[in-house]
Enzyme design. Structure first.
Site, PDB file in Angstrom:
ATOM      1  N   CYS A 111       0.815  -1.229   0.000  1.00 18.85           N
ATOM      2  CA  CYS A 111       0.000   0.000   0.000  1.00 18.85           C
ATOM      3  C   CYS A 111       0.843   1.271   0.000  1.00 18.85           C
ATOM      4  CB  CYS A 111      -0.956   0.012   1.180  1.00 18.85           C
ATOM      5  SG  CYS A 111      -2.092  -1.371   1.145  1.00 18.85           S
ATOM      6  N   HIS A 249      -3.439   7.231   2.213  1.00 18.10           N
ATOM      7  CA  HIS A 249      -3.800   5.890   1.732  1.00 18.10           C
ATOM      8  C   HIS A 249      -5.197   5.569   2.261  1.00 18.10           C
ATOM      9  CE1 HIS A 249      -3.941   1.759   0.821  1.00 18.10           C
ATOM     10  NE2 HIS A 249      -3.736   1.327   2.056  1.00 18.10           N
ATOM     11  N   ASN A 279      -9.986  -0.289  -0.310  1.00 19.37           N
ATOM     12  CA  ASN A 279      -8.528  -0.175  -0.253  1.00 19.37           C
ATOM     13  C   ASN A 279      -7.956  -0.745  -1.561  1.00 19.37           C
ATOM     14  OD1 ASN A 279      -5.796  -0.503   0.186  1.00 19.37           O
ATOM     15  ND2 ASN A 279      -6.001  -1.409   2.221  1.00 19.37           N
TER      16      ASN A 279
HETATM   17  N1  ACO Z   1     -18.684  -8.623   8.770  1.00 21.46           N
HETATM   18  C1  ACO Z   1     -19.153  -8.902  10.000  1.00 21.46           C
HETATM   19  N2  ACO Z   1     -18.359  -9.222  11.040  1.00 21.46           N
HETATM   20  C2  ACO Z   1     -17.039  -9.261  10.811  1.00 21.46           C
HETATM   21  C3  ACO Z   1     -16.480  -8.991   9.546  1.00 21.46           C
HETATM   22  C4  ACO Z   1     -17.369  -8.677   8.501  1.00 21.46           C
HETATM   23  N3  ACO Z   1     -16.936  -8.383   7.250  1.00 21.46           N
HETATM   24  N4  ACO Z   1     -15.138  -9.109   9.629  1.00 21.46           N
HETATM   25  C5  ACO Z   1     -14.845  -9.434  10.906  1.00 21.46           C
HETATM   26  N5  ACO Z   1     -16.010  -9.546  11.613  1.00 21.46           N
HETATM   27  C6  ACO Z   1     -16.179  -9.882  13.015  1.00 21.46           C
HETATM   28  C7  ACO Z   1     -15.007 -10.636  13.592  1.00 21.46           C
HETATM   29  O1  ACO Z   1     -15.145 -12.027  13.324  1.00 21.46           O
HETATM   30  C8  ACO Z   1     -15.144 -10.338  15.060  1.00 21.46           C
HETATM   31  O2  ACO Z   1     -16.140 -11.149  15.603  1.00 21.46           O
HETATM   32  P1  ACO Z   1     -15.967 -11.784  17.082  1.00 21.46           P
HETATM   33  O3  ACO Z   1     -15.879 -10.593  18.006  1.00 21.46           O
HETATM   34  O4  ACO Z   1     -17.202 -12.592  17.253  1.00 21.46           O
HETATM   35  O5  ACO Z   1     -14.699 -12.567  17.037  1.00 21.46           O
HETATM   36  C9  ACO Z   1     -15.660  -8.893  15.092  1.00 21.46           C
HETATM   37  O6  ACO Z   1     -16.219  -8.659  13.770  1.00 21.46           O
HETATM   38  C10 ACO Z   1     -14.596  -7.845  15.353  1.00 21.46           C
HETATM   39  O7  ACO Z   1     -13.480  -8.110  14.508  1.00 21.46           O
HETATM   40  P2  ACO Z   1     -12.197  -7.184  14.530  1.00 21.46           P
HETATM   41  O8  ACO Z   1     -11.190  -7.739  13.569  1.00 21.46           O
HETATM   42  O9  ACO Z   1     -11.783  -6.955  15.942  1.00 21.46           O
HETATM   43  O10 ACO Z   1     -12.812  -5.825  13.933  1.00 21.46           O
HETATM   44  P3  ACO Z   1     -12.125  -4.417  13.820  1.00 21.46           P
HETATM   45  O11 ACO Z   1     -12.999  -3.407  14.425  1.00 21.46           O
HETATM   46  O12 ACO Z   1     -10.666  -4.454  14.189  1.00 21.46           O
HETATM   47  O13 ACO Z   1     -12.165  -4.141  12.235  1.00 21.46           O
HETATM   48  C11 ACO Z   1     -10.737  -4.193  10.306  1.00 21.46           C
HETATM   49  C12 ACO Z   1     -11.500  -5.016  11.341  1.00 21.46           C
HETATM   50  C13 ACO Z   1     -11.736  -3.366   9.531  1.00 21.46           C
HETATM   51  C14 ACO Z   1     -10.024  -5.163   9.371  1.00 21.46           C
HETATM   52  C15 ACO Z   1      -9.711  -3.261  10.984  1.00 21.46           C
HETATM   53  O14 ACO Z   1      -8.962  -3.975  11.924  1.00 21.46           O
HETATM   54  C16 ACO Z   1      -8.758  -2.606  10.014  1.00 21.46           C
HETATM   55  O15 ACO Z   1      -9.127  -1.740   9.234  1.00 21.46           O
HETATM   56  N6  ACO Z   1      -7.464  -2.952  10.080  1.00 21.46           N
HETATM   57  C17 ACO Z   1      -6.408  -2.273   9.292  1.00 21.46           C
HETATM   58  C18 ACO Z   1      -6.404  -2.634   7.849  1.00 21.46           C
HETATM   59  C19 ACO Z   1      -5.356  -1.763   7.178  1.00 21.46           C
HETATM   60  O16 ACO Z   1      -5.138  -0.620   7.511  1.00 21.46           O
HETATM   61  N7  ACO Z   1      -4.642  -2.234   6.238  1.00 21.46           N
HETATM   62  C20 ACO Z   1      -3.621  -1.293   5.695  1.00 21.46           C
HETATM   63  C21 ACO Z   1      -2.711  -1.884   4.935  1.00 21.46           C
HETATM   64  S1  ACO Z   1      -3.458  -2.902   3.720  1.00 21.46           S
HETATM   65  C22 ACO Z   1      -2.121  -3.394   2.728  1.00 21.46           C
HETATM   66  O17 ACO Z   1      -1.004  -3.053   2.932  1.00 21.46           O
HETATM   67  C23 ACO Z   1      -2.430  -4.374   1.601  1.00 21.46           C
END
Ligand code: ACO
Length: 322
Positions: A111, A249, A279
């Site tokens: 990214c 980004h 993304n």
């Molecule tokens: N729909 C519904 N529920 C979901 C989904 C979905 N699509 N995805 C995960 N959940 C659930 C999980 O299973 C979890 O359930 P549980 O509590 O029963 O175990 C719950 O939602 C919470 O999951 P988290 O992973 O803790 O959710 P979070 O609020 O952290 O959001 C996310 C996840 C959006 C991926 C976030 O962590 C994020 O944006 N991370 C950074 C990503 C990023 O910046 N990438 C940058 C670089 S990308 C690159 O370089 C290619």
């Protein structure tokens, strides 16, 4: 001698996938995706290759700059999803644009790839060896997704963005700042395909896909992007208030808002496209830049801060007088 952006362009594949479409594929909801990420929809390829998206973005950037492909003496493509293992996507773009003889190579920093590519082209131009560069961020990241994994498949989209960078006596790119720490390699990765079968076939068979420890990536991204804002401003002896536009980004609206808060920039001065594009990895920053240039928000003479964070981890920024 400076390098200056004289044209921007972008391109998105035709097929759109909304959050509602994803509800039919994995156990998710439009509300969950929008609330946690800010994403409403994304574009995904059907059978287009990364180089095809890149070429369309490049043509528009050349047109805005008033240049032809023959004028280019450097082509850099930032991508993690090259059409082939080799030749590079930059060489495939060069062939389609009908340029012969420019230096052409790919940069892979996920990214942060576009910031790495822009910094590289800037240094070529400042050294005096090159005068007119095409810098592209292009990805078909949808090819690397596990469409059964709701934690990752809802986050990404495909697209391309490009800029033309020319030698100039007026300030353009003021500074670039690149970093990486391979210690975090396992938090966000795509395992290497087995070279005995084509990458494409293995991806299709679901054997190669992106994995991410989302929570840990999120925390690191917020902290790191805050630090790089300070580093960039300090290097230029500038205040937060000197920045007209943050062009970040586009991974997650919550990461973008946290960086804007740190910079004390109101969200009216942050270019946000994550709701429309998801993304798009290396394509996301030049895509966002082109959108805001073409809709008239970003104007000549304004100061832009571009910043990115991605797999590796890699992170980087560019401060630009547009
Ligand atoms: N729909 C519904 N529920 C979901 C989904 C979905 N699509 N995805 C995960 N959940 C659930 C999980 O299973 C979890 O359930 P549980 O509590 O029963 O175990 C719950 O939602 C919470 O999951 P988290 O992973 O803790 O959710 P979070 O609020 O952290 O959001 C996310 C996840 C959006 C991926 C976030 O962590 C994020 O944006 N991370 C950074 C990503 C990023 O910046 N990438 C940058 C670089 S990308 C690159 O370089 C290619």
């Amino acid at each position: 001698m400076y390098s200056k952006i004289t044209g921007t362009g972008s391109y998105l594949p035709e097929k759109v996938m909304t959050n509602k479409d994803l509800e039919k594929i994995v156990d998710t909801t439009d509300e969950w995706i929008f609330e946690r990420t800010g994403i409403k929809k994304r574009h995904v390829v059907t059978d287009e290759k990364t180089s095809e998206l890149a070429v369309e973005a490049a043509k528009l950037a050349l047109e805005m700059a008033g240049k032809t492909a023959e004028d280019l003496d450097l082509i850099i493509v930032a991508t993690t999803t090259s059409d082939l293992i080799f030749p590079s996507t930059a060489c495939l773009v060069q062939e389609r644009l009908d340029n012969h003889g420019a230096a052409a190579f790919d940069v892979q920093a996920v990214c942060t790839g576009f910031v790495y590519a822009l910094a590289t082209a800037d240094k070529f131009i400042k050294s005096g060896t090159h005068k007119c560069a095409l810098v592209i961020g292009a990805e078909t990241i949808s090819r690397l997704l596990d469409w059964n994994d709701r934690g990752t498949c809802v986050l990404f989209g495909d697209g391309a963005g490009a800029v033309i960078l020319e030698a100039s006596e007026e300030p353009g790119i003021l500074s670039t700042h690149l970093h990486a720490d391979g210690k975090y390699k396992d938090l966000l990765k795509v395992d290497s395909p087995d070279m005995s079968s084509s990458e494409y076939e293995r991806v299709k068979q679901g054997e190669v896909y992106l994995t991410m420890k989302g929570n840990e990536v999120f925390r690191m991204a917020v902290n790191t992007l805050g630090r790089i804002v300070d580093e960039t401003l300090e290097a230029n002896n500038m205040q937060k208030s000197d920045v007209d536009w943050l062009v970040p980004h586009q991974a997650n609206i919550r990461i973008i808002n946290a960086t804007a808060k740190k910079l004390k920039v109101s969200t009216d001065h942050v270019v946000i496209t994550v709701h429309e594009h998801g993304n798009t990895s290396a394509a996301s920053i030049p895509l966002a830049l082109d959108v805001a240039v073409r809709d008239g928000r970003i104007k000549r003479g304004e100061t832009l801060l571009l910043e990115g964070f991605g797999g590796g981890f890699t992170w980087g920024s560019a401060l630009i007088k547009f």
